[in-house]
Design a protein around this motif. Structure first.
Motif, short mmCIF file in Angstrom:
data_model
loop_
_atom_site.label_atom_id
_atom_site.label_comp_id
_atom_site.label_asym_id
_atom_site.label_seq_id
_atom_site.Cartn_x
_atom_site.Cartn_y
_atom_site.Cartn_z
N SER A 46 1.54 19.10 11.68
CA SER A 46 0.43 20.45 11.12
C SER A 46 0.17 20.31 9.88
CB SER A 46 1.53 21.51 11.60
OG SER A 46 2.34 21.42 11.36
N ASP A 47 1.05 19.62 8.56
CA ASP A 47 0.69 20.03 7.35
C ASP A 47 0.16 19.29 6.91
OD1 ASP A 47 2.72 18.77 7.22
OD2 ASP A 47 4.27 19.21 5.97
N PHE A 48 -0.34 17.60 7.26
CA PHE A 48 -1.17 16.62 7.63
C PHE A 48 -2.50 16.59 7.98
CE2 PHE A 48 -2.71 11.94 6.80
CZ PHE A 48 -2.58 11.45 6.06
N PHE A 49 -3.63 16.05 7.54
CA PHE A 49 -4.59 16.02 8.12
C PHE A 49 -5.78 14.71 8.16
CE2 PHE A 49 -5.85 17.16 4.06
CZ PHE A 49 -6.99 16.96 3.61
N LEU A 50 -6.80 14.32 9.24
CA LEU A 50 -7.71 13.68 8.89
C LEU A 50 -8.94 13.98 8.69
CD1 LEU A 50 -7.17 10.71 10.75
CD2 LEU A 50 -9.11 11.59 10.64
N ILE A 70 0.65 -1.54 -0.01
CA ILE A 70 -0.10 -0.26 -0.07
C ILE A 70 0.42 1.13 0.18
CG2 ILE A 70 -1.57 1.18 1.46
CD1 ILE A 70 -2.23 -1.19 2.50
N ILE A 71 1.69 0.88 0.56
CA ILE A 71 3.06 2.51 1.16
C ILE A 71 3.62 2.74 -0.66
CG2 ILE A 71 5.59 2.92 1.96
CD1 ILE A 71 4.08 1.91 4.46
N ALA A 72 4.05 1.47 -0.64
CA ALA A 72 4.78 1.67 -2.50
C ALA A 72 3.76 2.06 -3.82
CB ALA A 72 5.32 0.56 -3.09
N HIS A 73 2.34 1.45 -3.37
CA HIS A 73 1.69 1.78 -4.28
C HIS A 73 1.10 3.81 -4.25
CE1 HIS A 73 -2.34 2.35 -6.56
NE2 HIS A 73 -2.98 3.22 -4.61
N TYR A 74 0.72 3.84 -3.06
CA TYR A 74 0.56 5.65 -2.87
C TYR A 74 2.30 6.00 -3.75
CZ TYR A 74 -4.29 5.40 -0.71
OH TYR A 74 -5.66 5.12 -0.76
N LYS A 119 4.39 11.46 5.56
CA LYS A 119 5.85 12.32 5.50
C LYS A 119 6.03 12.78 3.77
CE LYS A 119 7.77 10.21 9.38
NZ LYS A 119 6.92 9.30 10.01
N HIS A 120 5.08 12.48 2.37
CA HIS A 120 5.25 12.20 1.47
C HIS A 120 4.75 13.68 1.06
CE1 HIS A 120 5.27 12.18 -3.22
NE2 HIS A 120 5.34 11.21 -2.95
N LYS A 121 5.94 14.64 0.47
CA LYS A 121 5.46 16.24 0.25
C LYS A 121 4.27 16.32 0.12
CE LYS A 121 8.25 16.75 -4.23
NZ LYS A 121 9.07 17.41 -4.46
N ASN A 122 3.94 15.01 -1.30
CA ASN A 122 2.72 15.20 -2.67
C ASN A 122 0.82 14.61 -1.08
OD1 ASN A 122 1.74 16.99 -3.85
ND2 ASN A 122 1.93 14.55 -5.56
N ILE A 130 -2.61 14.15 -2.76
CA ILE A 130 -3.49 13.14 -3.08
C ILE A 130 -3.69 13.15 -1.22
CG2 ILE A 130 -3.15 10.82 -2.69
CD1 ILE A 130 -1.96 10.58 -5.56
N ILE A 131 -5.22 12.84 -1.19
CA ILE A 131 -5.49 12.60 0.30
C ILE A 131 -5.97 10.80 0.11
CG2 ILE A 131 -7.66 12.65 1.56
CD1 ILE A 131 -8.33 15.50 -0.06
N LEU A 132 -6.15 10.04 1.05
CA LEU A 132 -5.47 8.97 0.97
C LEU A 132 -7.16 8.78 1.14
CD1 LEU A 132 -2.90 8.20 3.67
CD2 LEU A 132 -2.39 8.10 1.33
#
Length: 287
Positions: free
Chosen positions: A180-184, A116-120, A154-157, A131-133
């Motif tokens: 702080s630059d990631f959201f749920l 899953i990590i490799a896919h995203y 941690k990926h910037k995109n 991208i939003i998971l």
């Protein structure tokens, strides 16, 4: 992140009785929801993305762009279980005027967490938009663990996640450790208040199609810290929320929209429009 705070509506795709896309109905849905919600989510699960053609997807996205007078942010669903194909769809889509891509975790293949990590990462490395998971184990049969979500954060995109796991402990782990630059944001309408109280930023909602004012108020009051009021509104939807899924989403919410005169209730096979019983139960609960 501020663009996606509050309520995003997971837009339905209205159809005519012959199965073609009902753009007049879609215009009605956009007008009905757009006065209250904070952003549009186009062609997610609720939009029946699995049974719309590439040409239809392009037409629907373009139509939403052109019928968005308040210039609400747009999130576009592009996901699947073939990583190379998803990357190709992202590359070929006209993403002008789109703010982010919502991409569901790979389904059917049942990949490992490393897969899953490799896919995203593969998608995020190539996507021109953030991208939003989207974690929805009930449909994909695989879960993005807290550890996986945090690794991807941690990926910037990769800027956030829509979580429909129903696992508040897992969401708490993500929220407590994310930057702080990631959201749920919530992928479960009735858990919106709980997730905002934990530190989430809102909801991508199914019921906001039929009740845009009410669901926007649920998120807004929670974000203001009035959790009691937010829960009070949420509780009023306990019964009708159950009806949205007993014959699969978006069958129930399309029937709500049908009874409110916004658009028809047609869905595409293998889904069927609401049964006589479901129609009656919904009618009993609508004002």
């Amino acid at each position: 992140m501020e663009k996606f705070q509050g309520t995003g509506v997971a837009l339905v795709t209205p159809f005519h009785s012959d199965g073609s896309v009902d753009f007049e109905g879609l215009a009605n849905v956009l007008e009905f929801t757009g006065q209250a919600v904070d952003y549009f989510v186009v062609l997610g699960t609720t939009g029946e993305s699995a049974t719309t053609t590439p040409q239809e997807k392009s037409q629907i996205l373009q139509f939403v762009k052109e019928h968005n007078p308040k210039k609400l942010p747009i999130v576009y669903g592009i996901g699947g279980n073939n990583t190379l194909k998803v990357a190709e769809e992202i590359a070929n889509a006209d993403l002008d005027g789109v703010d982010a891509i919502l991409s569901v975790s790979p389904y059917y293949n049942k990949p490992s967490q490393a897969g899953i990590i490799a896919h995203y990462k593969y998608l995020a490395d190539r996507s021109p938009l953030p991208i939003i998971l989207y974690n929805v184990p009930g449909r994909t049969m695989s879960n993005l663990s807290a550890e996986t979500t945090l690794a991807l954060s941690k990926h910037k995109n990769i800027i956030g996640t829509k979580d429909a796991s129903g696992d508040l402990d897992q969401c708490r782990k993500v929220i407590n450790s994310m930057s702080s630059d990631f959201f749920l944001t919530s992928g479960d309408d009735l858990l919106t208040t709980d997730l905002v109280e934990l530190g989430g930023i809102g909801v991508i909602s199914v019921l906001a199609n039929g009740f845009p004012q009410e669901f926007s108020e649920i998120a807004r009051t929670a974000l203001k810290g009035d959790f009691e009021k937010s829960r009070e509104i949420t509780t009023s939807f306990d019964k009708i929320n159950d009806l949205m899924y007993i014959e699969s989403n978006p069958v129930g919410v399309k029937e709500v929209l049908n009874q409110k005169g916004v658009c028809g209730n047609q869905v595409r096979l293998p889904l069927l429009e609401a049964s006589t019983s479901l129609k009656a139960q919904i009618a009993e609960l609508l004002p």
